[in-house]
Design a protein around this motif. Structure first.
Motif, PDB file in Angstrom:
ATOM      1  N   THR A 227      45.335  52.626  26.582  1.00  0.00           N
ATOM      2  CA  THR A 227      45.945  52.499  27.933  1.00  0.00           C
ATOM      3  C   THR A 227      45.162  51.682  28.750  1.00  0.00           C
ATOM      4  O   THR A 227      43.837  52.251  28.828  1.00  0.00           O
ATOM      5  CB  THR A 227      46.352  53.934  28.547  1.00  0.00           C
ATOM      6  N   LEU A 228      45.546  50.706  29.332  1.00  0.00           N
ATOM      7  CA  LEU A 228      44.973  49.570  30.305  1.00  0.00           C
ATOM      8  C   LEU A 228      45.517  50.086  31.628  1.00  0.00           C
ATOM      9  O   LEU A 228      46.768  50.091  31.724  1.00  0.00           O
ATOM     10  CB  LEU A 228      45.102  48.321  29.723  1.00  0.00           C
ATOM     11  N   ALA A 229      44.684  50.046  32.634  1.00  0.00           N
ATOM     12  CA  ALA A 229      44.952  50.283  33.851  1.00  0.00           C
ATOM     13  C   ALA A 229      44.086  49.775  34.964  1.00  0.00           C
ATOM     14  O   ALA A 229      42.986  49.380  34.527  1.00  0.00           O
ATOM     15  CB  ALA A 229      45.130  51.665  34.215  1.00  0.00           C
ATOM     16  N   ILE A 230      44.540  49.439  35.975  1.00  0.00           N
ATOM     17  CA  ILE A 230      43.484  49.227  37.190  1.00  0.00           C
ATOM     18  C   ILE A 230      43.374  50.228  38.087  1.00  0.00           C
ATOM     19  O   ILE A 230      44.429  50.819  38.693  1.00  0.00           O
ATOM     20  CB  ILE A 230      43.811  48.001  37.955  1.00  0.00           C
ATOM     21  N   ARG A 231      42.232  50.842  38.211  1.00  0.00           N
ATOM     22  CA  ARG A 231      42.059  51.934  39.270  1.00  0.00           C
ATOM     23  C   ARG A 231      40.896  51.716  40.079  1.00  0.00           C
ATOM     24  O   ARG A 231      39.533  51.368  39.444  1.00  0.00           O
ATOM     25  CB  ARG A 231      41.845  53.298  38.665  1.00  0.00           C
TER      26      ARG A 231
ATOM     27  N   CYS B 238      45.383  39.774  32.288  1.00  0.00           N
ATOM     28  CA  CYS B 238      45.860  38.836  33.167  1.00  0.00           C
ATOM     29  C   CYS B 238      47.259  39.249  33.840  1.00  0.00           C
ATOM     30  O   CYS B 238      47.542  39.344  34.902  1.00  0.00           O
ATOM     31  CB  CYS B 238      46.320  37.553  32.339  1.00  0.00           C
ATOM     32  N   VAL B 239      47.993  39.932  33.072  1.00  0.00           N
ATOM     33  CA  VAL B 239      49.261  40.606  33.756  1.00  0.00           C
ATOM     34  C   VAL B 239      49.240  41.696  34.482  1.00  0.00           C
ATOM     35  O   VAL B 239      49.922  41.876  35.262  1.00  0.00           O
ATOM     36  CB  VAL B 239      50.384  40.684  32.532  1.00  0.00           C
ATOM     37  N   LEU B 240      48.108  42.605  34.022  1.00  0.00           N
ATOM     38  CA  LEU B 240      47.810  43.629  34.846  1.00  0.00           C
ATOM     39  C   LEU B 240      47.140  43.032  36.140  1.00  0.00           C
ATOM     40  O   LEU B 240      47.453  43.830  37.446  1.00  0.00           O
ATOM     41  CB  LEU B 240      46.815  44.532  34.233  1.00  0.00           C
ATOM     42  N   HIS B 241      46.128  42.147  36.088  1.00  0.00           N
ATOM     43  CA  HIS B 241      45.709  41.724  37.345  1.00  0.00           C
ATOM     44  C   HIS B 241      46.642  41.077  38.238  1.00  0.00           C
ATOM     45  O   HIS B 241      46.295  41.012  39.472  1.00  0.00           O
ATOM     46  CB  HIS B 241      44.316  40.452  36.836  1.00  0.00           C
ATOM     47  N   PHE B 242      47.886  40.570  37.740  1.00  0.00           N
ATOM     48  CA  PHE B 242      48.720  39.829  38.323  1.00  0.00           C
ATOM     49  C   PHE B 242      49.127  40.714  39.601  1.00  0.00           C
ATOM     50  O   PHE B 242      49.436  40.168  40.673  1.00  0.00           O
ATOM     51  CB  PHE B 242      49.657  39.120  37.693  1.00  0.00           C
TER      52      PHE B 242
END
Length: 159
Positions: free
Chosen positions: A56-60, A153-157
């Motif tokens: 699972t990738l996330a930005i926290r 990239c799509v998460l960072h967007f």
């Protein structure tokens, strides 16, 4: 080498993705699940889980989080990477992608090819940065790194 059997994106703290971003995400996940290598390195304090793994990738808290679980669903690793080293290459990647999508609509093939080569070069740079950042945390090949960079990239967007 072990591999990933499931990949999910935790974007609950981000704005909803655009249809284009959602499509990029689906393609990257599909490609990753078709062919990837992902292994956790040996550590003194634990045995190396053999995999396969779910990711699972996330930005926290402005960090990229890799949450890795084993076949039984138990967490086997979690690591956080600073987004700082990715910011410029992600920005450059989205800019060149916009140029590429615009070019496809109105430029001759030779110019489209030149833009596409630049896009691939930036994408490779992002994959190289990811390989460096994963050193000691996870072992992946360059193709897996490229596909994971697309997901970053799509998460960072939305971040």
């Amino acid at each position: 080498m072990s591999h990933l059997i499931d990949i999910s994106i935790d974007d609950s703290a981000l704005p909803p993705p655009t249809p284009e971003i959602e499509q990029e995400r689906k393609v990257a996940i599909f490609d990753l699940l078709e062919d990837n290598s992902f292994k956790l390195p040996a550590r003194e304090d634990r045995d190396v889980p053999p995999g396969p793994f779910s990711l699972t990738l996330a930005i926290r808290e402005r960090r990229l989080v890799f949450d890795v679980t084993g076949p039984e669903g138990a967490q086997v690793a979690e690591f956080h990477l600073s987004l700082g080293p990715f910011r410029q290459v992600v920005k450059d990647y989205w800019q060149i992608c916009e140029s590429y999508f615009d070019a496809v609509k109105k430029l001759p093939p030779s110019q489209i090819e030149a833009i596409d080569m630049a896009r691939r070069g930036i994408h490779n740079e992002g994959a190289r940065i990811l390989l460096e950042r994963l050193d000691g945390k996870a072992e992946v090949d360059i193709d897996t790194s490229r596909r994971l960079f697309t997901l970053i990239c799509v998460l960072h967007f939305g971040a």
